[in-house]
Design a protein around this motif. Structure first.
Motif, PDB file in Angstrom:
ATOM      1  N   GLY A  95     110.893  20.490  78.636  1.00  0.00           N
ATOM      2  CA  GLY A  95     111.009  21.697  77.826  1.00  0.00           C
ATOM      3  C   GLY A  95     111.128  22.963  78.647  1.00  0.00           C
ATOM      4  O   GLY A  95     111.973  23.822  78.379  1.00  0.00           O
ATOM      5  N   LYS A  96     110.318  23.094  79.679  1.00  0.00           N
ATOM      6  CA  LYS A  96     110.292  24.331  80.459  1.00  0.00           C
ATOM      7  C   LYS A  96     111.434  24.429  81.459  1.00  0.00           C
ATOM      8  O   LYS A  96     111.906  25.522  81.769  1.00  0.00           O
ATOM      9  CB  LYS A  96     108.944  24.463  81.169  1.00  0.00           C
ATOM     10  CG  LYS A  96     107.770  24.672  80.229  1.00  0.00           C
ATOM     11  CD  LYS A  96     107.985  25.885  79.333  1.00  0.00           C
ATOM     12  CE  LYS A  96     106.848  26.087  78.351  1.00  0.00           C
ATOM     13  NZ  LYS A  96     107.107  27.219  77.427  1.00  0.00           N
ATOM     14  N   MET A  97     111.900  23.286  81.989  1.00  0.00           N
ATOM     15  CA  MET A  97     113.025  23.348  82.931  1.00  0.00           C
ATOM     16  C   MET A  97     114.331  23.691  82.220  1.00  0.00           C
ATOM     17  O   MET A  97     115.341  23.972  82.876  1.00  0.00           O
ATOM     18  CB  MET A  97     113.166  22.031  83.686  1.00  0.00           C
ATOM     19  CG  MET A  97     112.180  21.888  84.820  1.00  0.00           C
ATOM     20  SD  MET A  97     112.599  20.559  85.963  1.00  0.00           S
ATOM     21  CE  MET A  97     111.412  20.864  87.282  1.00  0.00           C
ATOM     22  N   SER A  98     114.299  23.716  80.898  1.00  0.00           N
ATOM     23  CA  SER A  98     115.483  24.122  80.139  1.00  0.00           C
ATOM     24  C   SER A  98     115.836  25.576  80.409  1.00  0.00           C
ATOM     25  O   SER A  98     116.903  26.049  79.971  1.00  0.00           O
ATOM     26  CB  SER A  98     115.229  23.921  78.644  1.00  0.00           C
ATOM     27  OG  SER A  98     114.210  24.796  78.188  1.00  0.00           O
ATOM     28  N   LEU A  99     114.987  26.296  81.114  1.00  0.00           N
ATOM     29  CA  LEU A  99     115.269  27.692  81.438  1.00  0.00           C
ATOM     30  C   LEU A  99     116.594  27.849  82.179  1.00  0.00           C
ATOM     31  O   LEU A  99     117.204  28.927  82.166  1.00  0.00           O
ATOM     32  CB  LEU A  99     114.124  28.312  82.239  1.00  0.00           C
ATOM     33  CG  LEU A  99     113.856  27.778  83.666  1.00  0.00           C
ATOM     34  CD1 LEU A  99     114.686  28.524  84.720  1.00  0.00           C
ATOM     35  CD2 LEU A  99     112.366  27.920  84.005  1.00  0.00           C
ATOM     36  N   VAL A 100     117.062  26.778  82.840  1.00  0.00           N
ATOM     37  CA  VAL A 100     118.327  26.884  83.570  1.00  0.00           C
ATOM     38  C   VAL A 100     119.503  27.154  82.624  1.00  0.00           C
ATOM     39  O   VAL A 100     120.498  27.778  83.029  1.00  0.00           O
ATOM     40  CB  VAL A 100     118.615  25.610  84.407  1.00  0.00           C
ATOM     41  CG1 VAL A 100     117.531  25.371  85.422  1.00  0.00           C
ATOM     42  CG2 VAL A 100     118.787  24.388  83.527  1.00  0.00           C
ATOM     43  N   LEU A 155     117.879  19.861  76.446  1.00  0.00           N
ATOM     44  CA  LEU A 155     119.076  20.501  75.905  1.00  0.00           C
ATOM     45  C   LEU A 155     118.732  21.384  74.706  1.00  0.00           C
ATOM     46  O   LEU A 155     119.185  22.533  74.610  1.00  0.00           O
ATOM     47  CB  LEU A 155     120.093  19.436  75.506  1.00  0.00           C
ATOM     48  CG  LEU A 155     121.454  19.931  75.008  1.00  0.00           C
ATOM     49  CD1 LEU A 155     122.158  20.709  76.100  1.00  0.00           C
ATOM     50  CD2 LEU A 155     122.315  18.751  74.548  1.00  0.00           C
ATOM     51  N   GLY A 156     117.919  20.860  73.781  1.00  0.00           N
ATOM     52  CA  GLY A 156     117.578  21.609  72.578  1.00  0.00           C
ATOM     53  C   GLY A 156     116.803  22.876  72.873  1.00  0.00           C
ATOM     54  O   GLY A 156     117.074  23.939  72.283  1.00  0.00           O
ATOM     55  N   SER A 157     115.850  22.791  73.794  1.00  0.00           N
ATOM     56  CA  SER A 157     115.065  23.975  74.164  1.00  0.00           C
ATOM     57  C   SER A 157     115.961  25.039  74.787  1.00  0.00           C
ATOM     58  O   SER A 157     115.820  26.236  74.510  1.00  0.00           O
ATOM     59  CB  SER A 157     113.959  23.584  75.156  1.00  0.00           C
ATOM     60  OG  SER A 157     113.067  22.652  74.578  1.00  0.00           O
ATOM     61  N   VAL A 240     116.336  36.934  83.966  1.00  0.00           N
ATOM     62  CA  VAL A 240     115.020  37.370  84.454  1.00  0.00           C
ATOM     63  C   VAL A 240     113.942  36.987  83.444  1.00  0.00           C
ATOM     64  O   VAL A 240     112.887  36.461  83.802  1.00  0.00           O
ATOM     65  CB  VAL A 240     115.000  38.895  84.698  1.00  0.00           C
ATOM     66  CG1 VAL A 240     113.575  39.378  85.005  1.00  0.00           C
ATOM     67  CG2 VAL A 240     115.936  39.270  85.831  1.00  0.00           C
ATOM     68  N   VAL A 241     114.237  37.246  82.167  1.00  0.00           N
ATOM     69  CA  VAL A 241     113.240  37.036  81.111  1.00  0.00           C
ATOM     70  C   VAL A 241     112.809  35.580  81.016  1.00  0.00           C
ATOM     71  O   VAL A 241     111.602  35.274  81.031  1.00  0.00           O
ATOM     72  CB  VAL A 241     113.791  37.503  79.742  1.00  0.00           C
ATOM     73  CG1 VAL A 241     112.850  37.070  78.610  1.00  0.00           C
ATOM     74  CG2 VAL A 241     113.978  39.000  79.723  1.00  0.00           C
ATOM     75  N   TYR A 242     113.772  34.656  80.923  1.00  0.00           N
ATOM     76  CA  TYR A 242     113.412  33.266  80.642  1.00  0.00           C
ATOM     77  C   TYR A 242     112.667  32.579  81.787  1.00  0.00           C
ATOM     78  O   TYR A 242     111.689  31.864  81.536  1.00  0.00           O
ATOM     79  CB  TYR A 242     114.648  32.477  80.215  1.00  0.00           C
ATOM     80  CG  TYR A 242     115.080  32.811  78.815  1.00  0.00           C
ATOM     81  CD1 TYR A 242     114.260  32.534  77.730  1.00  0.00           C
ATOM     82  CD2 TYR A 242     116.288  33.450  78.557  1.00  0.00           C
ATOM     83  CE1 TYR A 242     114.633  32.858  76.435  1.00  0.00           C
ATOM     84  CE2 TYR A 242     116.670  33.776  77.261  1.00  0.00           C
ATOM     85  CZ  TYR A 242     115.838  33.477  76.209  1.00  0.00           C
ATOM     86  OH  TYR A 242     116.197  33.800  74.918  1.00  0.00           O
TER      87      TYR A 242
END
Length: 288
Positions: A95-100, A155-157, A240-242
């Motif tokens: 979930g958190k690595m979806s930041l990319v 992907l969804g996140s 920057v935000v995510y």
């Protein structure tokens, strides 16, 4: 920056509330569905007036609100399945690595700034998510036959974060953040009602405990999205935000886990915390 800090704080409190769900044996899915109507109501109250149905129907952002609402409840269920079948750490990292995804979208679609310090900070952010989330010395372990679940969660996140940014830039005018968020949660609740009907056919009924838990969850859940949209509205780049939002949430949640639940951290977690702080500083400094 204050909106980003508030988004991190409220997102972290959600994990604390979920932890208490385990303590008090709350039916998580039922509480989540109740939480959506509470979050929706909170949004309408924050909007400050009774919204005009005609105004909502003709709003440019309506499609995106409905799309996000459907994704909210769908991806939550994928997260629950991933946690149950692949493990909590796998779910957290996926979930958190979806930041990319929103980071790449921000740089590609909106021509946001890019430099070596931001790139290194983002890479450190990804590493810190893994190091802070892993609770086993052996690293991540998961059922290789169920790789689809963490992939869909990832992907969804990412799609949720990217869609929020796109809607905020192109369709949600200033002052409509509360109403937009409220309609997102309203859509999630409508789908949730269908789930509750199915649950009732399986003799799994909504209880007072789940209702109370949903009420407690609903307010911070609403504000976690509202504060994120306000952060994006104030001109901070999504690249920057995510990263800061995701890494900050993992970091603050880890601290709360130690303070409130006496959770034990392994050496990798301590390294992850240090790396997370370095990542946040590098990304923030790169922006400045």
């Amino acid at each position: 920056m204050i909106w980003l800090v508030l988004s991190i704080a409220t997102s972290s409190f959600l994990y604390v509330i979920f932890k208490y769900f385990e303590v008090f044996k709350v039916h998580t899915l039922h509480a989540i569905i109740v939480n959506y109507i509470v979050a929706c109501t909170t949004g309408f109250l924050a909007y400050g007036s009774v919204p005009d149905v005609e105004e909502i129907i003709h709003a440019d952002w309506l499609f995106y609100a409905l799309f996000l609402g459907a994704l909210f409840i769908t991806i939550f269920n994928v997260m629950a399945l991933t946690s149950q079948r692949n493990g909590l750490s796998v779910a957290a990292v996926s979930g958190k690595m979806s930041l990319v995804i929103p980071v790449i979208a921000g740089i590609w679609l909106y021509e946001e700034s890019i430099g070596w310090m931001k790139v290194v900070g983002i890479l450190l952010a990804l590493a810190s998510v893994y190091l802070t989330s892993v609770k086993s010395k052996e690293g991540l372990t998961f059922n290789k036959s169920l790789l689809l679940l963490p992939f869909v969660l990832f992907l969804g996140s990412g799609v949720i974060d990217t869609t929020i940014k796109y809607a905020e830039i192109t369709h949600v005018p200033s002052g409509d953040e509360s109403l937009f968020s409220a309609i997102c949660f309203a859509m999630a609740f409508v789908i949730g009602v269908l789930v509750l009907i199915y649950e009732a056919t399986q003799k799994r009924f909504l209880t007072l405990r789940s209702i109370v838990a949903g009420v407690i969850l609903g307010v911070p859940n609403y504000y976690s999205i509202y504060f994120l949209i306000k952060t994006l509205k104030n001109g901070m780049e999504s690249s920057v935000v995510y990263p800061i939002n995701h890494v900050g949430t993992v970091l603050f949640t880890s601290v709360l886990g130690v303070l409130l639940f006496k959770e034990k951290l392994i050496p990798k977690n301590y390294i992850g915390i240090v790396v997370a702080i370095a990542a946040i500083l590098m990304i923030a400094f790169a922006k400045a």
